[in-house]
Motif scaffolding. Sequence first.
Motif, PDB file in Angstrom:
ATOM      1  N   MET A  27       0.671  -1.371   0.161  1.00 45.98           N
ATOM      2  CA  MET A  27       0.135   0.115   0.186  1.00 45.98           C
ATOM      3  C   MET A  27       0.940   1.191  -0.067  1.00 45.98           C
ATOM      4  SD  MET A  27      -3.166   1.266   0.307  1.00 45.98           S
ATOM      5  CE  MET A  27      -3.488   2.791   0.440  1.00 45.98           C
ATOM      6  N   LYS A  28       1.961   1.278   0.533  1.00 44.43           N
ATOM      7  CA  LYS A  28       2.907   2.295   0.693  1.00 44.43           C
ATOM      8  C   LYS A  28       3.422   2.633  -0.534  1.00 44.43           C
ATOM      9  CE  LYS A  28       5.729   4.235   4.209  1.00 44.43           C
ATOM     10  NZ  LYS A  28       4.751   4.732   4.975  1.00 44.43           N
ATOM     11  N   GLU A  29       3.608   1.659  -1.364  1.00 45.95           N
ATOM     12  CA  GLU A  29       4.266   1.829  -2.992  1.00 45.95           C
ATOM     13  C   GLU A  29       3.154   2.795  -3.710  1.00 45.95           C
ATOM     14  OE1 GLU A  29       4.157  -1.326  -1.732  1.00 45.95           O
ATOM     15  OE2 GLU A  29       6.067  -1.428  -0.798  1.00 45.95           O
ATOM     16  N   ILE A  30       2.131   2.059  -3.436  1.00 43.26           N
ATOM     17  CA  ILE A  30       0.941   2.685  -4.231  1.00 43.26           C
ATOM     18  C   ILE A  30       0.867   4.242  -3.832  1.00 43.26           C
ATOM     19  CG2 ILE A  30      -1.573   2.936  -4.572  1.00 43.26           C
ATOM     20  CD1 ILE A  30      -1.562  -0.144  -4.151  1.00 43.26           C
ATOM     21  N   GLY A  31       0.792   4.542  -2.559  1.00 43.33           N
ATOM     22  CA  GLY A  31       0.702   5.840  -2.289  1.00 43.33           C
ATOM     23  C   GLY A  31       2.052   6.874  -2.565  1.00 43.33           C
ATOM     24  N   GLU A  32       3.373   6.157  -2.637  1.00 45.73           N
ATOM     25  CA  GLU A  32       4.375   6.724  -3.114  1.00 45.73           C
ATOM     26  C   GLU A  32       4.362   7.235  -4.662  1.00 45.73           C
ATOM     27  OE1 GLU A  32       7.801   4.516  -1.973  1.00 45.73           O
ATOM     28  OE2 GLU A  32       7.319   4.866   0.404  1.00 45.73           O
ATOM     29  N   LYS A  33       3.861   6.386  -5.033  1.00 41.83           N
ATOM     30  CA  LYS A  33       3.611   6.504  -6.635  1.00 41.83           C
ATOM     31  C   LYS A  33       2.848   7.775  -7.014  1.00 41.83           C
ATOM     32  CE  LYS A  33       3.732   2.758  -8.993  1.00 41.83           C
ATOM     33  NZ  LYS A  33       3.229   1.353  -9.826  1.00 41.83           N
ATOM     34  N   LEU A  34       1.672   7.594  -6.412  1.00 41.06           N
ATOM     35  CA  LEU A  34       0.489   8.663  -6.374  1.00 41.06           C
ATOM     36  C   LEU A  34       1.209  10.069  -5.982  1.00 41.06           C
ATOM     37  CD1 LEU A  34      -2.624   6.802  -5.036  1.00 41.06           C
ATOM     38  CD2 LEU A  34      -2.236   7.517  -7.409  1.00 41.06           C
ATOM     39  N   LYS A  35       2.007  10.008  -4.892  1.00 39.64           N
ATOM     40  CA  LYS A  35       2.613  11.331  -4.266  1.00 39.64           C
ATOM     41  C   LYS A  35       3.529  11.981  -5.324  1.00 39.64           C
ATOM     42  CE  LYS A  35       4.545  13.476  -0.286  1.00 39.64           C
ATOM     43  NZ  LYS A  35       4.967  13.283   1.054  1.00 39.64           N
ATOM     44  N   GLU A  36       4.248  10.947  -5.937  1.00 42.81           N
ATOM     45  CA  GLU A  36       5.534  11.495  -6.851  1.00 42.81           C
ATOM     46  C   GLU A  36       4.814  12.105  -8.076  1.00 42.81           C
ATOM     47  OE1 GLU A  36       7.947   7.934  -7.516  1.00 42.81           O
ATOM     48  OE2 GLU A  36       8.672   8.027  -5.374  1.00 42.81           O
ATOM     49  N   THR A  37       3.801  11.272  -8.599  1.00 41.97           N
ATOM     50  CA  THR A  37       3.217  11.656  -9.551  1.00 41.97           C
ATOM     51  C   THR A  37       2.385  13.214  -9.665  1.00 41.97           C
ATOM     52  OG1 THR A  37       2.920   9.411 -10.485  1.00 41.97           O
ATOM     53  CG2 THR A  37       1.569  11.103 -11.414  1.00 41.97           C
ATOM     54  N   ARG A  38       1.746  13.242  -8.531  1.00 45.48           N
ATOM     55  CA  ARG A  38       1.177  14.730  -7.984  1.00 45.48           C
ATOM     56  C   ARG A  38       2.067  15.785  -7.870  1.00 45.48           C
ATOM     57  NH1 ARG A  38       0.922  17.363  -3.717  1.00 45.48           N
ATOM     58  NH2 ARG A  38       1.186  15.655  -2.407  1.00 45.48           N
ATOM     59  N   GLU A  39       3.107  15.479  -7.504  1.00 47.64           N
ATOM     60  CA  GLU A  39       4.211  16.537  -7.168  1.00 47.64           C
ATOM     61  C   GLU A  39       4.828  16.856  -8.328  1.00 47.64           C
ATOM     62  OE1 GLU A  39       6.694  14.981  -4.002  1.00 47.64           O
ATOM     63  OE2 GLU A  39       5.543  15.761  -2.425  1.00 47.64           O
ATOM     64  N   SER A  40       5.085  16.036  -9.156  1.00 53.11           N
ATOM     65  CA  SER A  40       5.859  16.056 -10.748  1.00 53.11           C
ATOM     66  C   SER A  40       4.987  17.120 -11.364  1.00 53.11           C
ATOM     67  CB  SER A  40       6.238  14.902 -11.237  1.00 53.11           C
ATOM     68  OG  SER A  40       4.826  14.029 -11.817  1.00 53.11           O
ATOM     69  N   MET A  41       3.714  16.997 -11.185  1.00 51.39           N
ATOM     70  CA  MET A  41       2.848  17.665 -12.134  1.00 51.39           C
ATOM     71  C   MET A  41       2.491  18.885 -11.592  1.00 51.39           C
ATOM     72  SD  MET A  41      -0.064  14.621 -12.906  1.00 51.39           S
ATOM     73  CE  MET A  41      -1.117  15.644 -14.079  1.00 51.39           C
ATOM     74  N   GLY A  42       2.974  19.255  -9.978  1.00 52.71           N
ATOM     75  CA  GLY A  42       2.775  20.608  -9.447  1.00 52.71           C
ATOM     76  C   GLY A  42       1.521  21.067  -8.948  1.00 52.71           C
ATOM     77  N   ILE A  43       0.663  19.734  -8.676  1.00 51.75           N
ATOM     78  CA  ILE A  43      -0.473  19.752  -7.979  1.00 51.75           C
ATOM     79  C   ILE A  43      -0.504  19.899  -6.676  1.00 51.75           C
ATOM     80  CG2 ILE A  43      -3.023  18.702  -7.973  1.00 51.75           C
ATOM     81  CD1 ILE A  43      -2.375  17.863 -10.795  1.00 51.75           C
ATOM     82  N   SER A  44      -1.076  20.872  -5.841  1.00 47.84           N
ATOM     83  CA  SER A  44      -1.018  20.807  -4.300  1.00 47.84           C
ATOM     84  C   SER A  44      -2.198  19.570  -3.980  1.00 47.84           C
ATOM     85  CB  SER A  44      -1.263  22.021  -3.824  1.00 47.84           C
ATOM     86  OG  SER A  44      -2.714  22.263  -4.000  1.00 47.84           O
ATOM     87  N   ILE A  45      -1.781  19.262  -2.646  1.00 46.54           N
ATOM     88  CA  ILE A  45      -3.015  18.181  -2.234  1.00 46.54           C
ATOM     89  C   ILE A  45      -4.311  18.939  -2.302  1.00 46.54           C
ATOM     90  CG2 ILE A  45      -3.568  17.764   0.278  1.00 46.54           C
ATOM     91  CD1 ILE A  45      -2.012  15.187  -0.455  1.00 46.54           C
ATOM     92  N   GLU A  46      -4.225  20.073  -1.858  1.00 44.08           N
ATOM     93  CA  GLU A  46      -5.670  20.750  -1.626  1.00 44.08           C
ATOM     94  C   GLU A  46      -6.200  21.021  -2.718  1.00 44.08           C
ATOM     95  OE1 GLU A  46      -2.907  22.088  -0.314  1.00 44.08           O
ATOM     96  OE2 GLU A  46      -3.193  21.530   1.708  1.00 44.08           O
ATOM     97  N   GLU A  47      -5.653  21.164  -4.213  1.00 45.06           N
ATOM     98  CA  GLU A  47      -6.352  21.307  -5.272  1.00 45.06           C
ATOM     99  C   GLU A  47      -6.858  19.979  -5.603  1.00 45.06           C
ATOM    100  OE1 GLU A  47      -4.916  22.435  -9.799  1.00 45.06           O
ATOM    101  OE2 GLU A  47      -3.367  22.874  -8.273  1.00 45.06           O
ATOM    102  N   ALA A  48      -5.943  18.969  -5.639  1.00 49.45           N
ATOM    103  CA  ALA A  48      -6.449  17.500  -5.988  1.00 49.45           C
ATOM    104  C   ALA A  48      -7.682  17.164  -5.194  1.00 49.45           C
ATOM    105  CB  ALA A  48      -5.239  16.513  -5.707  1.00 49.45           C
ATOM    106  N   ALA A  49      -7.590  17.238  -3.950  1.00 49.25           N
ATOM    107  CA  ALA A  49      -8.779  16.996  -3.177  1.00 49.25           C
ATOM    108  C   ALA A  49     -10.117  17.865  -3.458  1.00 49.25           C
ATOM    109  CB  ALA A  49      -8.436  17.618  -1.572  1.00 49.25           C
ATOM    110  N   GLU A  50      -9.924  18.946  -3.797  1.00 54.06           N
ATOM    111  CA  GLU A  50     -11.111  19.770  -4.226  1.00 54.06           C
ATOM    112  C   GLU A  50     -11.598  19.252  -5.726  1.00 54.06           C
ATOM    113  OE1 GLU A  50     -12.056  24.481  -5.718  1.00 54.06           O
ATOM    114  OE2 GLU A  50     -10.399  24.019  -4.391  1.00 54.06           O
ATOM    115  N   ASP A  51     -10.888  18.826  -6.577  1.00 58.82           N
ATOM    116  CA  ASP A  51     -11.106  18.388  -7.786  1.00 58.82           C
ATOM    117  C   ASP A  51     -11.723  17.040  -7.782  1.00 58.82           C
ATOM    118  OD1 ASP A  51     -10.238  20.785  -9.090  1.00 58.82           O
ATOM    119  OD2 ASP A  51      -8.235  19.964  -9.803  1.00 58.82           O
ATOM    120  N   LEU A  52     -11.232  16.236  -6.726  1.00 59.24           N
ATOM    121  CA  LEU A  52     -11.882  14.915  -6.571  1.00 59.24           C
ATOM    122  C   LEU A  52     -12.956  14.731  -5.437  1.00 59.24           C
ATOM    123  CD1 LEU A  52      -8.448  12.868  -6.443  1.00 59.24           C
ATOM    124  CD2 LEU A  52     -10.150  12.686  -8.308  1.00 59.24           C
ATOM    125  N   LYS A  53     -13.361  15.948  -4.970  1.00 61.06           N
ATOM    126  CA  LYS A  53     -14.232  16.238  -3.990  1.00 61.06           C
ATOM    127  C   LYS A  53     -14.048  15.112  -2.874  1.00 61.06           C
ATOM    128  CE  LYS A  53     -17.746  17.743  -7.337  1.00 61.06           C
ATOM    129  NZ  LYS A  53     -17.013  18.673  -7.705  1.00 61.06           N
TER     130      LYS A  53
END
Length: 169
Positions: A1-27
Motif C-alpha cells: 500500500m505504501k508503494e501505491i501511495g508513494e507512486k501517487l504522491k510522486e506523480t502529483r508533485e511532478s505535475m505541480g498539483i497541491s494536495i488541496e487542489e487535488a482534493a477539491e477536484d476529486l471532492k
Amino acid sequence: MKEIGEKLKETRESMGISIEEAAEDLKLKPSQLENIEAGNRDAFDDIFYLKYFIRDYSKYLGLDHEEMVEEFNEFVFDYTSKISLEDIRKASKKSEKSASKQSKKIVSPYTVEENDKKSIPMVLVVVLVLLIVCLLAYGIYAFFFNDDDASTTNGINSKKEISYVLVGR
C-alpha cells in the motif's frame, strides 16, 4: 500500500498539483489523500471506498488506473492472507456478541414487514367507502327511477283506493 501511495504522491508533485487542489477536484478531504499517499489503510473504515479513491486519484493523475487497482487488490490479498485463524475466530465471536446484543432478528433491507396496526383502519376505510358508494347509488336510482306515475294504476293513487277497488267499497 505504501508503494501505491508513494507512486501517487510522486506523480502529483511532478505535475505541480497541491494536495488541496487535488482534493477539491476529486471532492475528497485533503486528509484522505494524505492518508492514501502515506499508505495508511487503517484511516479508512471501508476498504472498498479506499479502492475507488485510489482508482479515481490514479485517473486524475493520468496513471493507469487499472494497474493501480490491480496492485491494490494484490495488497489486500496479501494483507488478508496474513490474518491468523485465531484472529478471525476472535473477530467473528465479537461480531456475533455485538449482533446478538443489538437484535436477535435478522433484518434485510429488502424485507417488507407488514404492520398489523395499519391493516385494521384500512379495512374500516374500505368498508365505509363501499357503504357510501352503495348509499349514493341507491339515492341516484331512487331519484331518477322513482316513477310517480307507476303507482297510479287506472287512476288509483293510493293503497286505500286500491283496497276499495279490490273489495268493492
